[in-house]
Design a protein around this motif. Sequence first.
Motif, PDB file in Angstrom:
ATOM      1  N   SER A  27       0.763  -1.225  -0.047  1.00  0.00           N
ATOM      2  CA  SER A  27       0.212   0.054  -0.119  1.00  0.00           C
ATOM      3  C   SER A  27       0.900   1.245  -0.006  1.00  0.00           C
ATOM      4  CB  SER A  27      -0.836   0.148   1.419  1.00  0.00           C
ATOM      5  OG  SER A  27      -0.171   0.224   2.617  1.00  0.00           O
ATOM      6  N   ASP A  29       3.122   4.419  -1.096  1.00  0.00           N
ATOM      7  CA  ASP A  29       3.140   5.279  -2.214  1.00  0.00           C
ATOM      8  C   ASP A  29       4.682   5.184  -2.550  1.00  0.00           C
ATOM      9  OD1 ASP A  29       2.739   6.983  -4.364  1.00  0.00           O
ATOM     10  OD2 ASP A  29       2.487   8.675  -3.244  1.00  0.00           O
ATOM     11  N   TRP A  47       3.661  -1.253  -6.348  1.00  0.00           N
ATOM     12  CA  TRP A  47       4.080  -0.083  -6.878  1.00  0.00           C
ATOM     13  C   TRP A  47       5.178  -0.156  -8.007  1.00  0.00           C
ATOM     14  CZ3 TRP A  47       8.580   2.883  -7.606  1.00  0.00           C
ATOM     15  CH2 TRP A  47       8.312   4.243  -8.156  1.00  0.00           C
ATOM     16  N   ARG A 105       5.728   6.915 -15.302  1.00  0.00           N
ATOM     17  CA  ARG A 105       4.356   7.081 -14.669  1.00  0.00           C
ATOM     18  C   ARG A 105       3.461   7.632 -15.801  1.00  0.00           C
ATOM     19  NH1 ARG A 105       4.206  12.196 -10.657  1.00  0.00           N
ATOM     20  NH2 ARG A 105       4.478  13.913 -11.982  1.00  0.00           N
TER      21      ARG A 105
END
Length: 486
Positions: A27, A29, A47, A105
């Motif tokens: 979880s 970031d 991620w 990204r």
Amino acid sequence: MQNFSEQSGSCLSNILDNLDCTDLLHSLDGGVLLLDAQCRIIFCNRWFSRHTGLKEASMLGKTLPELYPEQLPLPLQDALETGCRQRMGRILSYQLHKRLLPLQRRTPRGELQPLHQSILIKPLSQSELTLVQCLDITNAVKREQHLRAGERILKLERTVLELIATGDALDNVLNEICNTVEQLIPHAPSAIMLLDDERELLHIKSAPSLPSAFMQREPGLNINTAATTCTRAVQTRALAITADIHQDDSWQPRREMAQRLQMAACWAQPIIAAFDEVIGVFACYPQTPHSPNEFERQLLQRMAHLAAIAMERHRRVERIRFLAMHDPLTGLPNRSLLNEHLGRNLRRAHREGNQFALMFIDLDGFKQINDQHGHDAGDDLLSVLGSRMTEQLRGTDTCARIGGDEFVVMLETVHSVDSATQVAEKILSCLSAPVQRGQQQLKVSASIGIAIYPDDGTSADALLTGADDAMYQAKAKGKNCWYRFN
């Protein structure tokens, strides 16, 4: 950034040493990898999978150099080896190492862009595992880049403003504006287009990095009929964007040219001068299809504003020069501009061996017009007769009013004396024709003296004096005629 990374690494170390916290790691970031003593990946959070495009299962058991052969910079490879085998921690920052892991990204617009990162490598206590934590610092890097770019814009703006303030040539100023944009937006040639006096056609005024083929292919865009990015900017008075020329139907007639010149997109910012008047367009042609970001939009707006300042100053200087060099009543060149043209023509005639003619013209009966009908009528008559004389001449000839009812005509080249006398006859005819002013009919004639270079003089004073003397001879002959200086 470094303190934050160290604290995060310490926190994660404690958690991993004491708890099974897989869900927590997924979880986060930021990216988390766990490497064994041989630098092989034994854990990868979601991620990393999301920003590499690789599935977790395909990453496990492999080293980063195996996943990205010949893509990892040597400082990162050395840091991984040192961390896993020698148990020494390391922080690699974007400031020192511009390229680390090849991560990407997705932007809010759905576009993929490189992900700037800071990497913490920390051996975990009481185990042979090494933690690799990757933080996304793209936004911070972009803010820093925009700040530095803003400083560069200010510096370049000062350069352009200095050129404007010191009265440099307009072409040099506009070229410098285009060069400024091309420095800050690489691989994006620029052009400045200006509207003509009729405000119908856009003409290219400056395009220092575009080939002459582009200039020839775009002699003028009609803002009322040509549907292009640039004409749209004029019509909407706002930034017009074609993100992909090859997907835009309005570029169909020019698509082949755009492809040949490697134009993939077009951004057009209107140039708005004083009194909110659109006078042209600043156009940018990136070689990759995309829309401008916020920084690029601001840059286009600021450079278009500089172009407007340069154009306004040029207009004012030209207006002042025009007023200084032209007769305010007729708009014809005055004595100063006549002397300038005469001096230039003397040098050319001497160099090339040409003949040219000078005519001194004095109106017959003009004083009676002023006495009978008033000075306003006389002024109107002079204005009409000045236009009539100009219509009898070539574009390279000069018709000047040097005072009162006296004019001088310079024929830039003549092949013979007859060539000059034929023009004199046409001038006599047009000046003797009546001028209708309301219910009044105004009529005068003229006496013309002619001097020919080099037969009648080789200097400006000699030619003017000779033509003046010849004009008085014409008056002595009965007026309404010409006389050649003898």
